[in-house]
Design a protein around this motif. Sequence first.
Motif, PDB file in Angstrom:
ATOM      1  N   ALA A  15     -40.235   4.004 -19.462  1.00 53.99           N
ATOM      2  CA  ALA A  15     -38.807   3.221 -19.403  1.00 53.99           C
ATOM      3  C   ALA A  15     -39.525   1.868 -18.678  1.00 53.99           C
ATOM      4  CB  ALA A  15     -37.672   3.167 -18.310  1.00 53.99           C
ATOM      5  N   GLU A  16     -38.541   0.565 -18.699  1.00 55.57           N
ATOM      6  CA  GLU A  16     -38.945  -0.705 -18.352  1.00 55.57           C
ATOM      7  C   GLU A  16     -38.252  -1.017 -16.795  1.00 55.57           C
ATOM      8  OE1 GLU A  16     -37.511  -5.516 -18.733  1.00 55.57           O
ATOM      9  OE2 GLU A  16     -38.300  -3.850 -20.618  1.00 55.57           O
ATOM     10  N   ALA A  17     -39.261  -1.520 -16.237  1.00 54.63           N
ATOM     11  CA  ALA A  17     -38.668  -1.221 -14.592  1.00 54.63           C
ATOM     12  C   ALA A  17     -37.333  -2.091 -14.302  1.00 54.63           C
ATOM     13  CB  ALA A  17     -39.936  -1.536 -13.825  1.00 54.63           C
ATOM     14  N   PHE A  18     -37.291  -3.140 -15.024  1.00 56.23           N
ATOM     15  CA  PHE A  18     -36.580  -3.961 -15.004  1.00 56.23           C
ATOM     16  C   PHE A  18     -35.135  -3.806 -14.997  1.00 56.23           C
ATOM     17  CE2 PHE A  18     -33.161  -8.070 -16.152  1.00 56.23           C
ATOM     18  CZ  PHE A  18     -33.408  -8.577 -15.163  1.00 56.23           C
ATOM     19  N   GLY A  19     -35.253  -2.813 -16.961  1.00 61.38           N
ATOM     20  CA  GLY A  19     -33.789  -2.580 -16.901  1.00 61.38           C
ATOM     21  C   GLY A  19     -33.386  -1.077 -15.834  1.00 61.38           C
ATOM     22  N   PHE A  20     -34.281  -1.087 -15.161  1.00 60.84           N
ATOM     23  CA  PHE A  20     -33.381   0.220 -14.656  1.00 60.84           C
ATOM     24  C   PHE A  20     -33.067  -0.482 -12.475  1.00 60.84           C
ATOM     25  CE2 PHE A  20     -34.279   3.081 -10.652  1.00 60.84           C
ATOM     26  CZ  PHE A  20     -33.094   4.312 -11.300  1.00 60.84           C
ATOM     27  N   PHE A  22     -33.207  -3.928 -11.964  1.00 60.76           N
ATOM     28  CA  PHE A  22     -31.353  -4.850 -11.709  1.00 60.76           C
ATOM     29  C   PHE A  22     -30.255  -4.177 -12.005  1.00 60.76           C
ATOM     30  CE2 PHE A  22     -29.441  -8.529 -13.296  1.00 60.76           C
ATOM     31  CZ  PHE A  22     -29.647  -9.243 -12.474  1.00 60.76           C
ATOM     32  N   PRO A  23     -30.239  -3.390 -12.605  1.00 62.64           N
ATOM     33  CA  PRO A  23     -28.223  -2.565 -11.845  1.00 62.64           C
ATOM     34  C   PRO A  23     -27.936  -2.195 -10.474  1.00 62.64           C
ATOM     35  CG  PRO A  23     -29.382  -2.529 -14.574  1.00 62.64           C
ATOM     36  CD  PRO A  23     -29.713  -2.884 -13.530  1.00 62.64           C
ATOM     37  N   VAL A  24     -29.099  -1.629 -10.149  1.00 64.34           N
ATOM     38  CA  VAL A  24     -29.818  -0.552  -8.845  1.00 64.34           C
ATOM     39  C   VAL A  24     -29.476  -2.052  -7.862  1.00 64.34           C
ATOM     40  CG1 VAL A  24     -30.524  -0.037  -7.338  1.00 64.34           C
ATOM     41  CG2 VAL A  24     -30.354   1.385  -9.931  1.00 64.34           C
ATOM     42  N   PHE A  25     -30.100  -3.327  -8.440  1.00 66.68           N
ATOM     43  CA  PHE A  25     -30.071  -4.071  -6.890  1.00 66.68           C
ATOM     44  C   PHE A  25     -29.091  -5.053  -6.951  1.00 66.68           C
ATOM     45  CE2 PHE A  25     -30.183  -9.302  -6.400  1.00 66.68           C
ATOM     46  CZ  PHE A  25     -30.548  -9.591  -6.005  1.00 66.68           C
ATOM     47  N   VAL A  26     -27.707  -5.004  -8.021  1.00 65.25           N
ATOM     48  CA  VAL A  26     -26.752  -5.835  -8.641  1.00 65.25           C
ATOM     49  C   VAL A  26     -25.471  -4.844  -8.050  1.00 65.25           C
ATOM     50  CG1 VAL A  26     -24.733  -6.920 -10.393  1.00 65.25           C
ATOM     51  CG2 VAL A  26     -26.923  -7.322 -10.499  1.00 65.25           C
ATOM     52  N   ILE A  27     -25.283  -3.427  -7.772  1.00 66.89           N
ATOM     53  CA  ILE A  27     -24.800  -2.302  -7.522  1.00 66.89           C
ATOM     54  C   ILE A  27     -24.826  -2.420  -5.967  1.00 66.89           C
ATOM     55  CG2 ILE A  27     -23.882   0.094  -7.690  1.00 66.89           C
ATOM     56  CD1 ILE A  27     -24.995   0.014 -10.284  1.00 66.89           C
ATOM     57  N   GLY A  28     -26.025  -2.523  -5.216  1.00 67.31           N
ATOM     58  CA  GLY A  28     -26.358  -2.882  -3.726  1.00 67.31           C
ATOM     59  C   GLY A  28     -25.718  -3.906  -3.521  1.00 67.31           C
ATOM     60  N   MET A  29     -25.635  -4.779  -4.068  1.00 68.31           N
ATOM     61  CA  MET A  29     -25.240  -6.622  -3.069  1.00 68.31           C
ATOM     62  C   MET A  29     -23.946  -6.694  -2.700  1.00 68.31           C
ATOM     63  SD  MET A  29     -27.839  -7.718  -2.176  1.00 68.31           S
ATOM     64  CE  MET A  29     -26.921  -9.532  -2.154  1.00 68.31           C
ATOM     65  N   LEU A  30     -23.187  -5.217  -4.294  1.00 70.65           N
ATOM     66  CA  LEU A  30     -21.441  -5.133  -4.345  1.00 70.65           C
ATOM     67  C   LEU A  30     -21.591  -4.421  -3.102  1.00 70.65           C
ATOM     68  CD1 LEU A  30     -21.224  -5.282  -7.552  1.00 70.65           C
ATOM     69  CD2 LEU A  30     -20.720  -7.344  -6.168  1.00 70.65           C
ATOM     70  N   ALA A  31     -22.390  -3.146  -2.512  1.00 81.22           N
ATOM     71  CA  ALA A  31     -21.792  -2.605  -1.608  1.00 81.22           C
ATOM     72  C   ALA A  31     -21.769  -2.924  -1.087  1.00 81.22           C
ATOM     73  CB  ALA A  31     -22.790  -0.910  -2.226  1.00 81.22           C
ATOM     74  N   LEU A  32     -22.642  -3.771  -0.397  1.00 77.66           N
ATOM     75  CA  LEU A  32     -23.287  -4.626   1.090  1.00 77.66           C
ATOM     76  C   LEU A  32     -21.667  -5.757   1.488  1.00 77.66           C
ATOM     77  CD1 LEU A  32     -26.867  -4.736   1.374  1.00 77.66           C
ATOM     78  CD2 LEU A  32     -25.343  -3.253   2.624  1.00 77.66           C
ATOM     79  N   ALA A  33     -21.632  -6.197   0.223  1.00 75.25           N
ATOM     80  CA  ALA A  33     -21.006  -7.360   0.573  1.00 75.25           C
ATOM     81  C   ALA A  33     -19.189  -7.394   1.202  1.00 75.25           C
ATOM     82  CB  ALA A  33     -20.964  -8.412  -0.971  1.00 75.25           C
ATOM     83  N   VAL A  34     -18.708  -5.750   0.339  1.00 79.29           N
ATOM     84  CA  VAL A  34     -17.721  -5.113   0.732  1.00 79.29           C
ATOM     85  C   VAL A  34     -17.247  -4.977   2.425  1.00 79.29           C
ATOM     86  CG1 VAL A  34     -15.770  -4.233   0.061  1.00 79.29           C
ATOM     87  CG2 VAL A  34     -17.360  -5.013  -2.210  1.00 79.29           C
ATOM     88  N   PRO A  35     -18.347  -4.700   2.410  1.00 81.25           N
ATOM     89  CA  PRO A  35     -18.163  -4.439   3.795  1.00 81.25           C
ATOM     90  C   PRO A  35     -17.949  -5.621   5.108  1.00 81.25           C
ATOM     91  CG  PRO A  35     -20.125  -2.633   3.847  1.00 81.25           C
ATOM     92  CD  PRO A  35     -18.981  -3.379   2.057  1.00 81.25           C
ATOM     93  N   ILE A  36     -18.748  -6.204   4.733  1.00 79.41           N
ATOM     94  CA  ILE A  36     -19.522  -7.787   5.205  1.00 79.41           C
ATOM     95  C   ILE A  36     -18.337  -8.827   5.074  1.00 79.41           C
ATOM     96  CG2 ILE A  36     -20.952 -10.114   5.702  1.00 79.41           C
ATOM     97  CD1 ILE A  36     -22.937  -7.742   4.445  1.00 79.41           C
ATOM     98  N   THR A  37     -17.452  -8.680   3.878  1.00 81.50           N
ATOM     99  CA  THR A  37     -16.755  -9.592   4.087  1.00 81.50           C
ATOM    100  C   THR A  37     -15.550  -9.172   4.737  1.00 81.50           C
ATOM    101  OG1 THR A  37     -16.947 -10.215   1.462  1.00 81.50           O
ATOM    102  CG2 THR A  37     -15.217 -10.527   2.761  1.00 81.50           C
TER     103      THR A  37
END
Length: 57
Positions: A15-20, A22-37
């Motif tokens: 599997a291509e590393a970026f395809g896996f 990048f979505p993990v990175f986006v979900i992680g950023m959203l998971a951190l943005a909610v409690p920080i906000t």
Amino acid sequence: MSAAVDPAHALPMGAEAFGFLFPVFVIGMLALAVPITAVMMAPEPDEPLLGVSVAPA
């Protein structure tokens, strides 16, 4: 340093590393943005809550 590409060589399997990752990175950023906000928007302990009035005794 030099490199030569052999066009006859097969592409690697897997599997291509970026395809896996990048979505993990986006979900992680959203998971951190909610409690920080939520922490940043929480009222200070000495501030009254909006819409709640305390009648003088």
